[in-house]
Design a protein around this motif. Structure first.
Motif, PDB file in Angstrom:
ATOM      1  N   LEU A  76      38.408  43.845  37.691  1.00  0.00           N
ATOM      2  CA  LEU A  76      38.720  42.850  38.791  1.00  0.00           C
ATOM      3  C   LEU A  76      39.814  43.307  39.594  1.00  0.00           C
ATOM      4  O   LEU A  76      39.708  42.946  40.899  1.00  0.00           O
ATOM      5  CB  LEU A  76      39.334  41.560  37.807  1.00  0.00           C
ATOM      6  N   ASP A  77      40.606  44.351  39.179  1.00  0.00           N
ATOM      7  CA  ASP A  77      41.504  44.869  40.328  1.00  0.00           C
ATOM      8  C   ASP A  77      40.609  45.646  41.347  1.00  0.00           C
ATOM      9  O   ASP A  77      40.980  45.523  42.661  1.00  0.00           O
ATOM     10  CB  ASP A  77      42.370  45.933  39.596  1.00  0.00           C
ATOM     11  N   ALA A  78      39.650  46.353  40.990  1.00  0.00           N
ATOM     12  CA  ALA A  78      38.747  46.806  41.932  1.00  0.00           C
ATOM     13  C   ALA A  78      38.031  45.904  42.881  1.00  0.00           C
ATOM     14  O   ALA A  78      37.976  46.398  44.026  1.00  0.00           O
ATOM     15  CB  ALA A  78      37.653  47.687  41.298  1.00  0.00           C
ATOM     16  N   THR A  79      38.152  44.580  42.742  1.00  0.00           N
ATOM     17  CA  THR A  79      37.473  43.854  43.375  1.00  0.00           C
ATOM     18  C   THR A  79      38.316  43.226  44.574  1.00  0.00           C
ATOM     19  O   THR A  79      38.157  42.999  45.505  1.00  0.00           O
ATOM     20  CB  THR A  79      36.954  42.584  42.479  1.00  0.00           C
ATOM     21  N   ASP A  80      39.656  42.689  43.844  1.00  0.00           N
ATOM     22  CA  ASP A  80      40.698  42.369  44.794  1.00  0.00           C
ATOM     23  C   ASP A  80      41.875  42.452  43.803  1.00  0.00           C
ATOM     24  O   ASP A  80      41.922  41.757  42.577  1.00  0.00           O
ATOM     25  CB  ASP A  80      40.560  40.826  45.237  1.00  0.00           C
ATOM     26  N   PRO A  81      43.307  42.861  44.432  1.00  0.00           N
ATOM     27  CA  PRO A  81      44.275  43.072  43.774  1.00  0.00           C
ATOM     28  C   PRO A  81      44.725  41.507  43.155  1.00  0.00           C
ATOM     29  O   PRO A  81      45.617  41.740  41.969  1.00  0.00           O
ATOM     30  CB  PRO A  81      45.319  43.673  44.844  1.00  0.00           C
ATOM     31  N   GLU A  82      44.744  40.596  43.925  1.00  0.00           N
ATOM     32  CA  GLU A  82      44.832  39.178  43.349  1.00  0.00           C
ATOM     33  C   GLU A  82      44.433  39.163  41.900  1.00  0.00           C
ATOM     34  O   GLU A  82      44.791  38.369  41.054  1.00  0.00           O
ATOM     35  CB  GLU A  82      44.757  38.396  44.455  1.00  0.00           C
ATOM     36  N   LEU A  83      43.074  39.284  41.865  1.00  0.00           N
ATOM     37  CA  LEU A  83      42.267  39.159  40.672  1.00  0.00           C
ATOM     38  C   LEU A  83      42.795  40.078  39.610  1.00  0.00           C
ATOM     39  O   LEU A  83      43.001  39.451  38.409  1.00  0.00           O
ATOM     40  CB  LEU A  83      40.942  39.384  40.986  1.00  0.00           C
ATOM     41  N   GLY A  84      43.303  41.268  39.830  1.00  0.00           N
ATOM     42  CA  GLY A  84      43.957  42.065  39.017  1.00  0.00           C
ATOM     43  C   GLY A  84      45.082  41.603  38.122  1.00  0.00           C
ATOM     44  O   GLY A  84      45.322  41.444  37.037  1.00  0.00           O
ATOM     45  N   GLY A  85      46.020  40.715  39.234  1.00  0.00           N
ATOM     46  CA  GLY A  85      47.087  40.106  38.907  1.00  0.00           C
ATOM     47  C   GLY A  85      46.732  38.915  37.944  1.00  0.00           C
ATOM     48  O   GLY A  85      47.568  38.655  36.756  1.00  0.00           O
ATOM     49  N   PHE A  86      45.680  38.137  38.320  1.00  0.00           N
ATOM     50  CA  PHE A  86      45.334  36.935  37.589  1.00  0.00           C
ATOM     51  C   PHE A  86      44.946  37.342  36.125  1.00  0.00           C
ATOM     52  O   PHE A  86      45.449  36.885  35.195  1.00  0.00           O
ATOM     53  CB  PHE A  86      44.059  36.594  38.431  1.00  0.00           C
ATOM     54  N   ALA A  87      44.104  38.586  36.101  1.00  0.00           N
ATOM     55  CA  ALA A  87      43.871  38.940  34.904  1.00  0.00           C
ATOM     56  C   ALA A  87      44.804  39.572  33.821  1.00  0.00           C
ATOM     57  O   ALA A  87      44.929  39.491  32.713  1.00  0.00           O
ATOM     58  CB  ALA A  87      42.592  40.072  34.885  1.00  0.00           C
ATOM     59  N   ARG A  88      45.594  40.049  34.606  1.00  0.00           N
ATOM     60  CA  ARG A  88      47.099  40.594  33.760  1.00  0.00           C
ATOM     61  C   ARG A  88      47.669  39.304  33.343  1.00  0.00           C
ATOM     62  O   ARG A  88      48.437  39.655  31.917  1.00  0.00           O
ATOM     63  CB  ARG A  88      47.799  41.570  34.879  1.00  0.00           C
ATOM     64  N   THR A  89      48.073  38.261  34.008  1.00  0.00           N
ATOM     65  CA  THR A  89      48.691  37.241  33.371  1.00  0.00           C
ATOM     66  C   THR A  89      47.778  36.732  32.159  1.00  0.00           C
ATOM     67  O   THR A  89      48.383  36.473  31.027  1.00  0.00           O
ATOM     68  CB  THR A  89      48.654  36.067  34.327  1.00  0.00           C
ATOM     69  N   ALA A  90      46.511  36.688  32.247  1.00  0.00           N
ATOM     70  CA  ALA A  90      45.606  36.319  31.069  1.00  0.00           C
ATOM     71  C   ALA A  90      45.859  37.327  29.857  1.00  0.00           C
ATOM     72  O   ALA A  90      46.036  37.006  28.803  1.00  0.00           O
ATOM     73  CB  ALA A  90      44.231  36.378  31.544  1.00  0.00           C
TER      74      ALA A  90
END
Length: 347
Positions: free
Chosen positions: A42-56
């Motif tokens: 997800l980070d590779a798609t968009d850093p915001e998605l990486g942050g979202f996934a890290r919260t999860a």
């Protein structure tokens, strides 16, 4: 404790840096490795998605009792003497499903904390406001449910066995969602709710995905279709799961937030018709607009002692249901210990 039993079973538990790990260590490692790969994608798609996934990820790895994979493990170990590594993905997937349920439950109950930390919707609300917080938390729960499916599918077992496991897993999800719907419905008309219906909610919402179906999922993981063991797990799981929810009802009113990690009185604030509240109403009229006073009134009715008795009765019946099941003695001992620990806990 059950994990102490596991530590003595050196043949079946993965080793880590030269030492024998517990089952919980193995589950945590499986989750951490799986989630690291998902976050990277997800980070590779968009850093915001990486942050979202890290919260999860942080919500998944924020502790907890890991009861569901532990019950599933002992359901599996009851009939299997194989090494545990191949079934770890299926066991760990139960924790991802559990996070999905907790995150959505916290949104519905408007809970501020979970495990002593801000709930998902509170974390996101602190960034962009309440509406964003609710929306993002729902999506985190959805993501965890998808991740649970993905991790379960990685279990290297025969296709027929995976289908049998999946059947238990799908039934568990439907029952948990059904129980949650009834739980929410009960808050709309608590005066019309009955003790029998409150126990039905406990069976669907809690017993099914905490004890009953994880045990049966473990049995299916072992490739067993023993009707006798399946029935024993069904009965044991329903009884222990109900007792687990009854303990939750007590902790929700009388638990110490510093120990439970959740605010006291959430159930009273929402008017949730728990077995505890319904038993108390049978004895006396209650004040519903002041949670602190209501807790005192509930205590005065003697309803908490009735719920304690219900817990003891269910645990005793559960142990009797397991007594004659043709499972390994080590598993029977561990499941009995788990039943007691899960239903007589401070948090």
């Amino acid at each position: 404790m059950a994990n102490n039993t596991l530590e003595g079973n050196r043949r079946h538990i993965p080793r880590q840096t030269g030492r024998t790990t517990t089952l919980v260590d193995a589950i945590e490692g499986t989750l951490a490795d799986f989630l690291a790969a998902r976050i990277a994608a997800l980070d590779a798609t968009d850093p915001e998605l990486g942050g979202f996934a890290r919260t999860a990820r942080d919500l998944v790895l924020a502790g907890g009792k890991r009861l569901r994979p532990t019950f599933a493990y002992w359901g599996w170990r009851g009939v299997s003497d194989e090494p545990v590594e191949p079934v770890l993905p299926a066991l760990a997937a139960l924790e991802l499903m559990h996070t999905f349920a907790l995150v959505h439950d916290d949104v519905m109950d408007e809970s501020a904390t979970r495990r002593g930390r801000p709930t998902a919707h509170r974390i996101f609300a602190s960034r962009h406001g309440e509406r964003f917080g609710t929306s993002a938390a729902i999506l985190v729960g959805d993501l965890c449910l998808v991740w649970a499916d993905q991790l379960l599918a990685r279990t290297p077992i025969p296709t027929a066995t995976l289908f049998a496991v999946r059947a238990r897993y799908d039934r568990m999800r439907v029952e948990a969602i059904s129980g949650q719907y009834l739980d929410v419905l009960g808050e709309t008309s608590p005066g019309d709710w009955s003790e029998d219906r409150a126990l039905l909610v406990a069976r669907l919402k809690t017993a099914s995905y905490t004890v009953q179906r994880p045990l049966q999922l473990g049995l299916a993981l072992a490739g067993s279709d023993s009707p006798e063991i399946d029935l024993a797990y069904e009965n044991f799981g329903a009884l222990v799961g109900e007792a687990f929810q009854l303990r939750d009802d007590l902790l929700g009113v009388f638990g110490d937030p510093a120990v439970t990690g959740k605010p006291a009185g959430d159930d009273l604030r929402t008017g949730k018709p728990t077995t505890l509240l319904l038993l108390a109403r049978r004895h006396a009229p209650l004040t519903l607009d002041d949670p602190e006073r209501l807790a005192q009134e509930i205590a005065a009715t003697g309803a908490p002692a009735q719920v304690e008795a219900m817990i003891r009765e269910r645990v005793a019946s559960a142990i009797a249901a397991l007594a004659a099941a043709p499972i390994a003695a080590e598993a029977r001992h561990a499941l009995i210990e788990l039943a007691v620990r899960a239903t007589h806990r401070p948090a």
